[in-house]
Write a protein that holds these residues in place. Structure first.
Motif, PDB file in Angstrom:
ATOM      1  N   SER A 154     -66.606  64.235   0.980  1.00 43.90           N
ATOM      2  CA  SER A 154     -67.295  63.124   0.324  1.00 43.90           C
ATOM      3  C   SER A 154     -67.094  63.136  -1.178  1.00 43.90           C
ATOM      4  CB  SER A 154     -68.785  63.173   0.654  1.00 43.90           C
ATOM      5  OG  SER A 154     -69.380  64.335   0.112  1.00 43.90           O
ATOM      6  N   VAL A 155     -66.979  64.328  -1.758  1.00 40.94           N
ATOM      7  CA  VAL A 155     -66.796  64.406  -3.207  1.00 40.94           C
ATOM      8  C   VAL A 155     -65.481  65.035  -3.591  1.00 40.94           C
ATOM      9  CG1 VAL A 155     -69.266  64.464  -3.665  1.00 40.94           C
ATOM     10  CG2 VAL A 155     -68.026  66.599  -3.367  1.00 40.94           C
ATOM     11  N   GLY A 156     -64.725  65.507  -2.614  1.00 44.94           N
ATOM     12  CA  GLY A 156     -63.412  66.055  -2.887  1.00 44.94           C
ATOM     13  C   GLY A 156     -63.415  67.453  -3.452  1.00 44.94           C
ATOM     14  N   SER A 157     -64.521  68.154  -3.337  1.00 40.71           N
ATOM     15  CA  SER A 157     -64.561  69.512  -3.882  1.00 40.71           C
ATOM     16  C   SER A 157     -64.107  70.516  -2.835  1.00 40.71           C
ATOM     17  CB  SER A 157     -65.972  69.851  -4.360  1.00 40.71           C
ATOM     18  OG  SER A 157     -66.889  69.788  -3.298  1.00 40.71           O
ATOM     19  N   THR A 158     -63.522  71.596  -3.331  1.00 45.66           N
ATOM     20  CA  THR A 158     -63.025  72.649  -2.452  1.00 45.66           C
ATOM     21  C   THR A 158     -63.425  74.015  -2.991  1.00 45.66           C
ATOM     22  OG1 THR A 158     -60.911  72.709  -3.614  1.00 45.66           O
ATOM     23  CG2 THR A 158     -61.035  71.300  -1.667  1.00 45.66           C
ATOM     24  N   TYR A 159     -63.379  74.974  -2.103  1.00 46.13           N
ATOM     25  CA  TYR A 159     -63.661  76.364  -2.473  1.00 46.13           C
ATOM     26  C   TYR A 159     -62.631  77.252  -1.792  1.00 46.13           C
ATOM     27  CZ  TYR A 159     -65.575  81.019  -1.927  1.00 46.13           C
ATOM     28  OH  TYR A 159     -65.711  82.383  -1.897  1.00 46.13           O
ATOM     29  N   THR A 183     -54.350  76.226   1.390  1.00 46.01           N
ATOM     30  CA  THR A 183     -54.791  74.921   0.912  1.00 46.01           C
ATOM     31  C   THR A 183     -55.583  74.224   2.011  1.00 46.01           C
ATOM     32  OG1 THR A 183     -52.826  74.707  -0.488  1.00 46.01           O
ATOM     33  CG2 THR A 183     -54.081  72.709  -0.039  1.00 46.01           C
ATOM     34  N   ILE A 184     -56.783  73.783   1.661  1.00 47.04           N
ATOM     35  CA  ILE A 184     -57.614  73.061   2.611  1.00 47.04           C
ATOM     36  C   ILE A 184     -57.519  71.571   2.324  1.00 47.04           C
ATOM     37  CG2 ILE A 184     -59.738  73.177   1.230  1.00 47.04           C
ATOM     38  CD1 ILE A 184     -61.258  73.694   3.885  1.00 47.04           C
ATOM     39  N   SER A 185     -57.512  70.768   3.378  1.00 44.24           N
ATOM     40  CA  SER A 185     -57.456  69.321   3.214  1.00 44.24           C
ATOM     41  C   SER A 185     -58.207  68.668   4.361  1.00 44.24           C
ATOM     42  CB  SER A 185     -56.006  68.824   3.166  1.00 44.24           C
ATOM     43  OG  SER A 185     -55.334  69.131   4.374  1.00 44.24           O
ATOM     44  N   SER A 186     -58.490  67.391   4.172  1.00 43.57           N
ATOM     45  CA  SER A 186     -59.301  66.686   5.154  1.00 43.57           C
ATOM     46  C   SER A 186     -58.701  65.327   5.442  1.00 43.57           C
ATOM     47  CB  SER A 186     -60.729  66.534   4.614  1.00 43.57           C
ATOM     48  OG  SER A 186     -61.532  65.783   5.495  1.00 43.57           O
ATOM     49  N   ASP A 187     -58.665  64.964   6.702  1.00 41.71           N
ATOM     50  CA  ASP A 187     -58.272  63.620   7.118  1.00 41.71           C
ATOM     51  C   ASP A 187     -59.511  62.985   7.733  1.00 41.71           C
ATOM     52  OD1 ASP A 187     -57.369  61.304   8.346  1.00 41.71           O
ATOM     53  OD2 ASP A 187     -55.473  62.193   8.962  1.00 41.71           O
ATOM     54  N   ASN A 188     -60.243  62.227   6.928  1.00 34.14           N
ATOM     55  CA  ASN A 188     -61.509  61.676   7.403  1.00 34.14           C
ATOM     56  C   ASN A 188     -61.319  60.682   8.546  1.00 34.14           C
ATOM     57  OD1 ASN A 188     -62.401  63.172   5.261  1.00 34.14           O
ATOM     58  ND2 ASN A 188     -63.768  61.597   4.472  1.00 34.14           N
ATOM     59  N   LEU A 204     -53.650  75.563  10.321  1.00 28.94           N
ATOM     60  CA  LEU A 204     -54.766  75.466  11.258  1.00 28.94           C
ATOM     61  C   LEU A 204     -55.394  74.081  11.174  1.00 28.94           C
ATOM     62  CD1 LEU A 204     -56.582  78.881  10.676  1.00 28.94           C
ATOM     63  CD2 LEU A 204     -54.633  78.369  12.151  1.00 28.94           C
ATOM     64  N   SER A 205     -55.883  73.624  12.302  1.00 23.24           N
ATOM     65  CA  SER A 205     -56.594  72.348  12.364  1.00 23.24           C
ATOM     66  C   SER A 205     -57.996  72.577  12.907  1.00 23.24           C
ATOM     67  CB  SER A 205     -55.860  71.358  13.278  1.00 23.24           C
ATOM     68  OG  SER A 205     -54.565  71.081  12.811  1.00 23.24           O
ATOM     69  N   CYS A 206     -58.931  71.797  12.420  1.00 17.72           N
ATOM     70  CA  CYS A 206     -60.303  71.828  12.919  1.00 17.72           C
ATOM     71  C   CYS A 206     -60.707  70.387  13.219  1.00 17.72           C
ATOM     72  CB  CYS A 206     -61.243  72.440  11.905  1.00 17.72           C
ATOM     73  SG  CYS A 206     -62.984  72.405  12.410  1.00 17.72           S
ATOM     74  N   ALA A 207     -60.764  70.053  14.486  1.00 14.93           N
ATOM     75  CA  ALA A 207     -61.134  68.701  14.902  1.00 14.93           C
ATOM     76  C   ALA A 207     -62.625  68.663  15.184  1.00 14.93           C
ATOM     77  CB  ALA A 207     -60.347  68.303  16.145  1.00 14.93           C
ATOM     78  N   ALA A 208     -63.323  67.754  14.525  1.00 18.39           N
ATOM     79  CA  ALA A 208     -64.783  67.681  14.626  1.00 18.39           C
ATOM     80  C   ALA A 208     -65.209  66.421  15.365  1.00 18.39           C
ATOM     81  CB  ALA A 208     -65.398  67.688  13.228  1.00 18.39           C
ATOM     82  N   SER A 209     -66.291  66.548  16.111  1.00 19.44           N
ATOM     83  CA  SER A 209     -66.857  65.389  16.788  1.00 19.44           C
ATOM     84  C   SER A 209     -68.339  65.636  17.049  1.00 19.44           C
ATOM     85  CB  SER A 209     -66.134  65.107  18.111  1.00 19.44           C
ATOM     86  OG  SER A 209     -66.265  66.203  18.990  1.00 19.44           O
ATOM     87  N   GLY A 210     -69.075  64.541  17.264  1.00 20.05           N
ATOM     88  CA  GLY A 210     -70.478  64.667  17.615  1.00 20.05           C
ATOM     89  C   GLY A 210     -71.436  64.677  16.446  1.00 20.05           C
ATOM     90  N   PHE A 211     -70.919  64.523  15.217  1.00 20.10           N
ATOM     91  CA  PHE A 211     -71.788  64.425  14.046  1.00 20.10           C
ATOM     92  C   PHE A 211     -71.077  63.569  13.011  1.00 20.10           C
ATOM     93  CE2 PHE A 211     -69.470  67.387  11.306  1.00 20.10           C
ATOM     94  CZ  PHE A 211     -68.814  68.200  12.217  1.00 20.10           C
ATOM     95  N   THR A 212     -71.821  63.157  11.999  1.00 22.82           N
ATOM     96  CA  THR A 212     -71.265  62.291  10.966  1.00 22.82           C
ATOM     97  C   THR A 212     -70.432  63.133  10.009  1.00 22.82           C
ATOM     98  OG1 THR A 212     -73.192  60.832  11.135  1.00 22.82           O
ATOM     99  CG2 THR A 212     -71.771  60.571   9.202  1.00 22.82           C
ATOM    100  N   PHE A 213     -69.145  63.030  10.171  1.00 20.78           N
ATOM    101  CA  PHE A 213     -68.202  63.912   9.464  1.00 20.78           C
ATOM    102  C   PHE A 213     -68.419  63.888   7.955  1.00 20.78           C
ATOM    103  CE2 PHE A 213     -64.428  66.428   9.553  1.00 20.78           C
ATOM    104  CZ  PHE A 213     -63.653  66.062   8.464  1.00 20.78           C
ATOM    105  N   THR A 219     -60.784  65.518  10.902  1.00 20.15           N
ATOM    106  CA  THR A 219     -60.058  66.778  11.042  1.00 20.15           C
ATOM    107  C   THR A 219     -59.848  67.410   9.670  1.00 20.15           C
ATOM    108  OG1 THR A 219     -58.934  66.006  13.038  1.00 20.15           O
ATOM    109  CG2 THR A 219     -57.940  67.857  11.875  1.00 20.15           C
ATOM    110  N   VAL A 220     -60.035  68.711   9.621  1.00 20.82           N
ATOM    111  CA  VAL A 220     -59.766  69.492   8.418  1.00 20.82           C
ATOM    112  C   VAL A 220     -58.629  70.451   8.727  1.00 20.82           C
ATOM    113  CG1 VAL A 220     -60.704  71.282   6.901  1.00 20.82           C
ATOM    114  CG2 VAL A 220     -62.066  69.258   7.439  1.00 20.82           C
TER     115      VAL A 220
END
Length: 126
Positions: free
Chosen positions: A54-59, A69-74, A20-29, A78-79
């Motif tokens: 920002s700190v690399g923590s996951t839950y 597995t969750i990951s982020s491409d700043n 799954l992808s989550c593309a974000a816009s309109g706020f400071t990611f 996109t997460v």
């Protein structure tokens, strides 16, 4: 305008994988955590994973730990949620949401998600 666009859902057999992808816009990611939630018919919404880029923590919720597995491409705001070893009980509508960073991640997931996207359906057949 704040937007969270979840995509990548579909129909898969048990044991299969989806991303799954989550593309974000309109706020400071970088100022937000991004979480994944799901809701199956007749069940309460469940927070399953979250990331603070920002700190690399996951839950991870116990129900998905070791399989998702969750990951982020700043650079792309996109997460991703890589879902492996899918089970029929993973069938649900999956949503991504954003909440302010800097707080305990579980608390933010429970009480503080400010922005929500429309869901994407994941169906796992047995």
């Amino acid at each position: 305008e704040v937007q969270l666009q979840a995509s990548g859902g579909g129909l898969v057999q048990a044991g299969g994988s989806l991303r799954l992808s989550c593309a974000a816009s309109g706020f400071t990611f970088d100022d937000y955590v991004i979480g994944w939630f799901r809701q199956a018919p007749g069940k309460e919404r469940e927070g399953i994973s979250c990331i603070s880029s920002s700190v690399g923590s996951t839950y991870y919720a116990d129900s998905v730990k070791g399989r998702f597995t969750i990951s982020s491409d700043n650079a792309k705001n996109t997460v991703y949620l890589q879902m492996n070893s899918l089970k029929p009980e993973d069938t649900a509508v999956y949503y991504c949401a954003a909440g302010p960073d800097g707080y305990p991640i579980i608390a933010t997931m429970t009480y503080g998600m400010h922005y929500w996207g429309k869901g994407t359906q994941v169906t796992v057949s047995s």
